[in-house]
Design a protein around this motif. Structure first.
Motif, PDB file in Angstrom:
ATOM      1  N   ASN A  17       0.826  -1.205   0.000  1.00 49.01           N
ATOM      2  CA  ASN A  17       0.000   0.000   0.000  1.00 49.01           C
ATOM      3  C   ASN A  17       0.865   1.261   0.000  1.00 49.01           C
ATOM      4  OD1 ASN A  17      -2.294  -1.577   0.089  1.00 49.01           O
ATOM      5  ND2 ASN A  17      -2.507  -1.446   2.299  1.00 49.01           N
ATOM      6  N   PHE A  18       1.878   1.264   0.847  1.00 45.55           N
ATOM      7  CA  PHE A  18       2.751   2.436   0.951  1.00 45.55           C
ATOM      8  C   PHE A  18       3.459   2.722  -0.372  1.00 45.55           C
ATOM      9  CE2 PHE A  18       7.078   4.027   1.644  1.00 45.55           C
ATOM     10  CZ  PHE A  18       6.794   5.263   2.219  1.00 45.55           C
ATOM     11  N   LEU A  19       3.956   1.677  -1.019  1.00 44.23           N
ATOM     12  CA  LEU A  19       4.699   1.871  -2.262  1.00 44.23           C
ATOM     13  C   LEU A  19       3.802   2.343  -3.395  1.00 44.23           C
ATOM     14  CD1 LEU A  19       7.021  -1.251  -2.014  1.00 44.23           C
ATOM     15  CD2 LEU A  19       7.709   1.142  -1.795  1.00 44.23           C
ATOM     16  N   ILE A  20       2.570   1.870  -3.409  1.00 46.58           N
ATOM     17  CA  ILE A  20       1.628   2.343  -4.428  1.00 46.58           C
ATOM     18  C   ILE A  20       1.294   3.816  -4.204  1.00 46.58           C
ATOM     19  CG2 ILE A  20      -0.758   2.125  -5.236  1.00 46.58           C
ATOM     20  CD1 ILE A  20      -0.461  -0.904  -4.839  1.00 46.58           C
ATOM     21  N   VAL A  21       1.092   4.201  -2.946  1.00 45.64           N
ATOM     22  CA  VAL A  21       0.847   5.611  -2.625  1.00 45.64           C
ATOM     23  C   VAL A  21       2.057   6.454  -3.011  1.00 45.64           C
ATOM     24  CG1 VAL A  21       0.507   7.247  -0.731  1.00 45.64           C
ATOM     25  CG2 VAL A  21      -0.810   5.129  -0.799  1.00 45.64           C
ATOM     26  N   LEU A  22       3.258   5.911  -2.760  1.00 45.91           N
ATOM     27  CA  LEU A  22       4.479   6.627  -3.119  1.00 45.91           C
ATOM     28  C   LEU A  22       4.553   6.863  -4.623  1.00 45.91           C
ATOM     29  CD1 LEU A  22       7.111   7.699  -1.768  1.00 45.91           C
ATOM     30  CD2 LEU A  22       8.176   5.533  -2.416  1.00 45.91           C
ATOM     31  N   MET A  23       4.235   5.849  -5.406  1.00 43.37           N
ATOM     32  CA  MET A  23       4.242   5.996  -6.863  1.00 43.37           C
ATOM     33  C   MET A  23       3.186   6.996  -7.321  1.00 43.37           C
ATOM     34  SD  MET A  23       4.735   2.060  -8.173  1.00 43.37           S
ATOM     35  CE  MET A  23       4.521   2.566  -9.883  1.00 43.37           C
ATOM     36  N   ALA A  24       2.016   6.942  -6.719  1.00 41.93           N
ATOM     37  CA  ALA A  24       0.955   7.878  -7.094  1.00 41.93           C
ATOM     38  C   ALA A  24       1.365   9.316  -6.796  1.00 41.93           C
ATOM     39  CB  ALA A  24      -0.333   7.526  -6.358  1.00 41.93           C
ATOM     40  N   ALA A  25       1.989   9.510  -5.620  1.00 37.94           N
ATOM     41  CA  ALA A  25       2.453  10.850  -5.273  1.00 37.94           C
ATOM     42  C   ALA A  25       3.524  11.320  -6.241  1.00 37.94           C
ATOM     43  CB  ALA A  25       2.989  10.856  -3.841  1.00 37.94           C
ATOM     44  N   GLY A  26       4.421  10.408  -6.626  1.00 41.37           N
ATOM     45  CA  GLY A  26       5.466  10.756  -7.571  1.00 41.37           C
ATOM     46  C   GLY A  26       4.914  11.148  -8.929  1.00 41.37           C
ATOM     47  N   LEU A  27       3.909  10.417  -9.389  1.00 43.04           N
ATOM     48  CA  LEU A  27       3.299  10.736 -10.678  1.00 43.04           C
ATOM     49  C   LEU A  27       2.621  12.102 -10.644  1.00 43.04           C
ATOM     50  CD1 LEU A  27       1.805   7.250 -11.603  1.00 43.04           C
ATOM     51  CD2 LEU A  27       3.723   8.414 -12.729  1.00 43.04           C
ATOM     52  N   LEU A  28       1.970  12.411  -9.530  1.00 45.34           N
ATOM     53  CA  LEU A  28       1.318  13.725  -9.410  1.00 45.34           C
ATOM     54  C   LEU A  28       2.348  14.849  -9.400  1.00 45.34           C
ATOM     55  CD1 LEU A  28      -1.482  12.971  -6.773  1.00 45.34           C
ATOM     56  CD2 LEU A  28      -1.779  13.441  -9.203  1.00 45.34           C
ATOM     57  N   LEU A  29       3.430  14.635  -8.652  1.00 43.60           N
ATOM     58  CA  LEU A  29       4.471  15.663  -8.611  1.00 43.60           C
ATOM     59  C   LEU A  29       5.141  15.837  -9.967  1.00 43.60           C
ATOM     60  CD1 LEU A  29       6.196  14.899  -5.180  1.00 43.60           C
ATOM     61  CD2 LEU A  29       4.713  16.834  -5.737  1.00 43.60           C
ATOM     62  N   SER A  30       5.203  14.773 -10.743  1.00 43.16           N
ATOM     63  CA  SER A  30       5.828  14.837 -12.059  1.00 43.16           C
ATOM     64  C   SER A  30       5.079  15.747 -13.019  1.00 43.16           C
ATOM     65  CB  SER A  30       5.924  13.426 -12.666  1.00 43.16           C
ATOM     66  OG  SER A  30       6.746  12.608 -11.866  1.00 43.16           O
ATOM     67  N   LEU A  31       3.818  16.008 -12.725  1.00 42.91           N
ATOM     68  CA  LEU A  31       3.025  16.889 -13.577  1.00 42.91           C
ATOM     69  C   LEU A  31       3.419  18.354 -13.409  1.00 42.91           C
ATOM     70  CD1 LEU A  31      -0.502  15.275 -13.057  1.00 42.91           C
ATOM     71  CD2 LEU A  31       1.104  14.899 -14.945  1.00 42.91           C
ATOM     72  N   SER A  32       4.133  18.640 -12.327  1.00 46.66           N
ATOM     73  CA  SER A  32       4.560  20.009 -12.058  1.00 46.66           C
ATOM     74  C   SER A  32       6.004  20.194 -12.511  1.00 46.66           C
ATOM     75  CB  SER A  32       4.440  20.317 -10.559  1.00 46.66           C
ATOM     76  OG  SER A  32       5.099  21.516 -10.230  1.00 46.66           O
ATOM     77  N   ALA A  33       6.268  21.254 -13.238  1.00 47.92           N
ATOM     78  CA  ALA A  33       7.629  21.502 -13.712  1.00 47.92           C
ATOM     79  C   ALA A  33       8.593  21.686 -12.546  1.00 47.92           C
ATOM     80  CB  ALA A  33       7.634  22.738 -14.613  1.00 47.92           C
ATOM     81  N   ARG A  34       8.105  22.304 -11.479  1.00 47.37           N
ATOM     82  CA  ARG A  34       8.952  22.581 -10.331  1.00 47.37           C
ATOM     83  C   ARG A  34       9.361  21.317  -9.596  1.00 47.37           C
ATOM     84  NH1 ARG A  34       7.246  26.451  -5.176  1.00 47.37           N
ATOM     85  NH2 ARG A  34       9.211  26.204  -3.997  1.00 47.37           N
ATOM     86  N   TRP A  35       8.434  20.341  -9.504  1.00 50.86           N
ATOM     87  CA  TRP A  35       8.664  19.137  -8.716  1.00 50.86           C
ATOM     88  C   TRP A  35       8.879  17.891  -9.583  1.00 50.86           C
ATOM     89  CZ3 TRP A  35       9.459  20.141  -3.756  1.00 50.86           C
ATOM     90  CH2 TRP A  35       8.885  21.298  -3.206  1.00 50.86           C
ATOM     91  N   ARG A  36       9.089  18.093 -10.873  1.00 54.35           N
ATOM     92  CA  ARG A  36       9.149  16.941 -11.792  1.00 54.35           C
ATOM     93  C   ARG A  36      10.267  15.969 -11.427  1.00 54.35           C
ATOM     94  NH1 ARG A  36       8.730  19.089 -17.406  1.00 54.35           N
ATOM     95  NH2 ARG A  36       6.591  19.317 -16.653  1.00 54.35           N
ATOM     96  N   ARG A  37      11.435  16.482 -11.114  1.00 57.19           N
ATOM     97  CA  ARG A  37      12.552  15.588 -10.815  1.00 57.19           C
ATOM     98  C   ARG A  37      12.290  14.765  -9.563  1.00 57.19           C
ATOM     99  NH1 ARG A  37      18.932  17.350  -9.943  1.00 57.19           N
ATOM    100  NH2 ARG A  37      19.729  15.199  -9.662  1.00 57.19           N
ATOM    101  N   ARG A  38      11.821  15.421  -8.515  1.00 62.21           N
ATOM    102  CA  ARG A  38      11.522  14.688  -7.286  1.00 62.21           C
ATOM    103  C   ARG A  38      10.384  13.702  -7.500  1.00 62.21           C
ATOM    104  NH1 ARG A  38      11.968  19.364  -2.526  1.00 62.21           N
ATOM    105  NH2 ARG A  38      14.133  19.955  -2.984  1.00 62.21           N
ATOM    106  N   GLY A  39       9.415  14.102  -8.307  1.00 61.21           N
ATOM    107  CA  GLY A  39       8.315  13.196  -8.612  1.00 61.21           C
ATOM    108  C   GLY A  39       8.788  11.941  -9.302  1.00 61.21           C
ATOM    109  N   ARG A  40       9.708  12.097 -10.242  1.00 63.42           N
ATOM    110  CA  ARG A  40      10.245  10.935 -10.946  1.00 63.42           C
ATOM    111  C   ARG A  40      11.036  10.030 -10.004  1.00 63.42           C
ATOM    112  NH1 ARG A  40      12.379  13.922 -16.500  1.00 63.42           N
ATOM    113  NH2 ARG A  40      10.299  14.156 -17.476  1.00 63.42           N
ATOM    114  N   LEU A  41      11.760  10.648  -9.075  1.00 60.12           N
ATOM    115  CA  LEU A  41      12.513   9.859  -8.094  1.00 60.12           C
ATOM    116  C   LEU A  41      11.580   9.050  -7.208  1.00 60.12           C
ATOM    117  CD1 LEU A  41      15.307  12.379  -7.004  1.00 60.12           C
ATOM    118  CD2 LEU A  41      15.600  10.266  -8.311  1.00 60.12           C
ATOM    119  N   LEU A  42      10.493   9.682  -6.762  1.00 63.25           N
ATOM    120  CA  LEU A  42       9.524   8.974  -5.929  1.00 63.25           C
ATOM    121  C   LEU A  42       8.868   7.835  -6.701  1.00 63.25           C
ATOM    122  CD1 LEU A  42       7.699  11.823  -3.947  1.00 63.25           C
ATOM    123  CD2 LEU A  42       9.435  10.237  -3.119  1.00 63.25           C
TER     124      LEU A  42
END
Length: 265
Positions: A17-42
């Motif tokens: 569950n935690f890892l799926i939430v982590l991936m979902a959060a990363g994908l959402l952050l990836s939509l933002s130019a400011r947070w794209r790199r961190r989103g991809r890492l997550l």
């Protein structure tokens, strides 16, 4: 209140569950130019974690020590009662369908047929109410009682506890009903991976003369420690079970509900 938070917490700490939430959060952050790199890492971290949990031997590394902690007794003689812990009955489906539906831990209750025959004078104590947060139309005790009748066990041998919702309550509520006496001997039946915590809890709750009878093994033993899985669902499920049990051992020790962090024989 503790039961409610423990169930919610238990869901949230499951690695899958935690890892799926982590991936979902990363994908959402990836939509933002400011947070794209961190989103991809997550996203990558979540995906890598799922792969490790699902296909590596990590799940077996966690569960084998739990399963091998207690061994079954060499002989079955002179036991006053057999205590079966809940977890084998799906109370939601049982309540709707009107017949006993079993979970993947079914052996906790099906083994009763063999043990009752081997110990014809022993009482059969089943302890388990509703383990779900949302109330269902049946308790585990109701489902187990139906199976015990089908097994041909005499009603006067059966004692049902139908209020408990976790392992601590299993021990405390069953003890209140049974009122075990000094010198009596009890066989404790639960899944092998759950046995260390169960033994620590029953001893802490004041039960004496309790002998472990582990069932529902998920591995063959140490020889499985280097084996991965050929299916993601099987690996993730086993990792979740083992991880949650280790967390449960730590929490119960911190709360003073177990005799040790990793109870042993």
């Amino acid at each position: 209140m503790y039961v409610f938070f423990s169930k919610i917490g238990g869901f949230l700490i499951l690695p899958s569950n935690f890892l799926i939430v982590l991936m979902a959060a990363g994908l959402l952050l990836s939509l933002s130019a400011r947070w794209r790199r961190r989103g991809r890492l997550l996203t990558f971290a979540g995906f890598a974690g799922l792969v490790v949990c699902a296909f590596s031997p990590a799940a077996n590394w966690l569960i084998v020590p739990l399963e091998d902690r207690f061994q079954r007794p060499a002989t079955l003689e002179n036991y006053d009662g057999i205590i079966i812990l809940g977890g084998a009955v799906d109370t939601v489906v049982t309540g709707v369908r009107g017949d006993t539906a079993l979970t993947m831990s079914a052996e906790r209750v099906t083994i009763t047929a063999r043990l009752a025959k081997a110990l014809p004078a022993a009482k059969i104590i089943h302890t388990g109410g509703q383990g779900m947060i949302v109330s269902s139309q049946a308790t585990e005790a109701e489902g187990a009682a139906r199976l015990f009748r089908d097994f041909g066990i005499a009603p006067e041998r059966i004692i049902l506890e139908d209020q408990s919702r976790n392992t601590w309550q299993n021990a405390v509520y069953a003890k209140k009903i049974v009122q075990p006496q000094p010198g009596q001997r009890w066989l404790l039946v639960t899944s092998a991976y759950h046995m260390p915590r169960s033994m620590g809890v029953f001893e802490k709750a004041g039960w004496t003369g309790v002998t472990a009878y582990p069932v529902d093994f998920r591995t063959r033993g140490p020889q499985d420690s280097m084996l991965g899985f050929d299916g993601a669902s099987k690996g993730l499920r086993r990792f979740d079970i083992a991880f949650r049990e280790w967390v449960g051992l730590a929490v119960y020790k911190l709360l003073g509900r177990s005799t040790a962090f990793f109870p042993g024989p």
